[in-house]
Scaffold this active site. Sequence first.
Site, PDB file in Angstrom:
ATOM      1  N   TYR A 169      61.399  26.644  37.390  1.00 28.34           N
ATOM      2  CA  TYR A 169      62.119  26.064  38.513  1.00 28.34           C
ATOM      3  C   TYR A 169      63.263  25.174  38.035  1.00 28.34           C
ATOM      4  CZ  TYR A 169      58.177  28.086  40.977  1.00 28.34           C
ATOM      5  OH  TYR A 169      57.247  28.968  41.447  1.00 28.34           O
ATOM      6  N   GLY A 316      42.966  25.897  38.987  1.00 28.55           N
ATOM      7  CA  GLY A 316      43.740  26.444  40.091  1.00 28.55           C
ATOM      8  C   GLY A 316      43.004  27.495  40.876  1.00 28.55           C
ATOM      9  N   ARG A 317      43.204  28.758  40.493  1.00 28.03           N
ATOM     10  CA  ARG A 317      42.636  29.864  41.268  1.00 28.03           C
ATOM     11  C   ARG A 317      41.118  29.801  41.367  1.00 28.03           C
ATOM     12  NH1 ARG A 317      45.225  34.476  37.798  1.00 28.03           N
ATOM     13  NH2 ARG A 317      44.941  32.817  36.256  1.00 28.03           N
ATOM     14  N   CYS A 358      41.603  35.026  49.192  1.00 29.46           N
ATOM     15  CA  CYS A 358      40.894  35.260  47.944  1.00 29.46           C
ATOM     16  C   CYS A 358      39.884  36.367  48.155  1.00 29.46           C
ATOM     17  CB  CYS A 358      40.198  33.972  47.489  1.00 29.46           C
ATOM     18  SG  CYS A 358      39.154  34.177  46.028  1.00 29.46           S
ATOM     19  N   GLN A 425      30.632  51.114  44.220  1.00 28.41           N
ATOM     20  CA  GLN A 425      31.735  51.437  43.319  1.00 28.41           C
ATOM     21  C   GLN A 425      31.949  50.397  42.215  1.00 28.41           C
ATOM     22  OE1 GLN A 425      35.443  52.591  45.328  1.00 28.41           O
ATOM     23  NE2 GLN A 425      34.261  53.047  47.167  1.00 28.41           N
ATOM     24  N   LYS A 435      38.801  44.840  32.826  1.00 24.91           N
ATOM     25  CA  LYS A 435      38.293  44.703  34.190  1.00 24.91           C
ATOM     26  C   LYS A 435      36.882  44.108  34.232  1.00 24.91           C
ATOM     27  CE  LYS A 435      39.954  45.584  37.550  1.00 24.91           C
ATOM     28  NZ  LYS A 435      40.040  46.808  38.351  1.00 24.91           N
TER      29      LYS A 435
END
Length: 672
Positions: A169, A316-317, A358, A425, A435
């Site tokens: 930024y 954070g996440r 989320c 799945q 993953k």
Amino acid sequence: MLLANTGRIGPLTLRNRVVMAPMGTNYSTTDGLSTERDKLYYAERARGGVGLIMTEAMVVTEHARPHHNSLCCYHDRFIPGLASLVDAIKAHGARVCGQLNHRGALLRRSVLNMEPVGPSPWTNPNTGDAVRPLEVGEIVEIQKLFVAAARRLMLAGYDGVEIHAGNGYLFQQFFTPRINRRSDRYGGSFDNRSRLLMETIARLKGELPDFPLIVRLSASEFVAGGYNQDEIVELARRLQSAGVSALDISGGSNESPQLSKYCIQPPSFPRRCLAPYSKPIKDAVTIPVLVAGRIVDPEDAEAVLVEGAADFVSVGRALYADPHWCLKAFGVVRAPIRKCIACNVCFERLTLEKDVACVHNPMIGTEFEALEHAEPQLYPAARTREPRRVLVLGAGVSGIEAARVLAARGHAVEVWEKAEQPGGQMPLAVAAPDKREVEPVWSYRWQQVQALGVNVKTGMTPTVQAIRAYAPDFVVVATGARPRPCPFDTSRLDASVTVLHAWDVLAAPQRVAAGSRATIVGGGMVGMETADLLSANGVQCTVIEAFATLAAGMARNNRMELIERVEARGTRILTRASVLGAHGSRLDVESAEGAGVEVEIGAHLIVAIGPASDTEAARLCEEAGVQYAVIGDASRPGDFLTGLRDAWMVALSVDHRRGAAAPAAAFKEGAR
């Protein structure tokens, strides 16, 4: 546990070493005013035990709005709403700091017609917008705007202010020589490139000397031509000398997906990935240092503190995924943490001007995110007053989530799964490289369903008779989806070409031998992850996709890294290409321009054109005459977010189904 220790930032005492990172939500009004939803979101994380909450980046001028629904602080009219927000946070014992930002060259004309401005003529890589260089008078005015906005935060009751000088930024644009090409006193030398930030800090300390001040920096740009480690360390030293209370370390730049992945990391990045970059800064200063970067569970956070890379962790996440992360980490709440899987759907939604969501926590920012709803098994007194006999058809993620919420609310639940193993799945979702981080979406829920004693029967094919015999008050249909068949005739292919579906390959990649060649029809997320898996195993792949965008359902940071990785292994990718037919060992393919090309298939033709909902169980429920709801992929193929949101809310809706059959006597209140 160091993480649970109190700590100090300037005059502030924090109850632990966890700082909630400043993350956008798009929960505010289009005019930048805070809302009740903002309060719910922040208050629940304060209740969840965070030591310091850093509210999302707020702009200092109406000419620098980053999103349609972002919080603002450029006028006194925002003070009452922000004060209410602060009160909601402090009611739960957390400290609160407000981040102020100006995106400069990364402003987007497509969002409220914001004009990109920066140190020098440039082009915004994300949008292609031309960047206008700021005049010296405008630079001085921006400094004053930061001071005015900080004063408003102080009046609203904030405990401190953070200046965002990282992540690509405005302040970082001035500091990096690859963007700042000015020849005046704001460009060229280190002193000149850091002048905008240092003058702003001096103004802030001069007018608000007792207001704690934190500065966020990107420890590295991770690109050639930027500033180096010696420069960022020297900047940190100068900020300390200028009276800054703490430094908040991030990395990269949000100017492009290639660099943004260092700010908002995909799952391929290691845990604590920015700790090695914060360590030299931490060693060079005596003020507290915060660091972010894939801090997923408490062990990650503790390791950062133990190795001396920082004094506080910026989470954070992980706090999107679980607002009660701290209470669970410290053993106050006896429930598993919903671990962030780094899918970056949260960030993608903000980029698309949607409210943040989320996949692991579909109730984020709503009243249903409260601990009583998120972990209902912890509150026996809040169980339903009308327990129902509920049958869940399907033991995939959506079905098990529905069973978790239903059982924890006091309903009598049984799950029937047609396959011999639960999970749906999930084995496919974790098969591709990098993953494995997705696995907690399943284990969090499966662990609780087992603890709640839910009966999960596998190898159960539902029939009308079986459903009637079970006599459920309600049925949740969560039978998922099936792979779509190949859309073109393959009868003319040579016998040497094996036709497989991508699901078959993800389930058993050994079916495609290393060193062989394969063509994948469909370049969506499943097709590209199949190419990733196979190419990593030494298979030469070709991917054919009808649309212009590959892996369209994936967040762009993750998507760009996946594409780069697959292409680096020599995978051939054809986009905007349609398969017209197949014969021998070749496919006839037409490009968007109408040109035809023959593609040599190789040993395997792999079909990855998406799934279709499995609706058979819904038909059986209709015939059986029972009330039911269809959720997840069985309703409409989607992602974890849609499936888990369906499951959670349909499970809660059972309490409101007044028209359902009266509860069976064995399942009245108090019975289990």
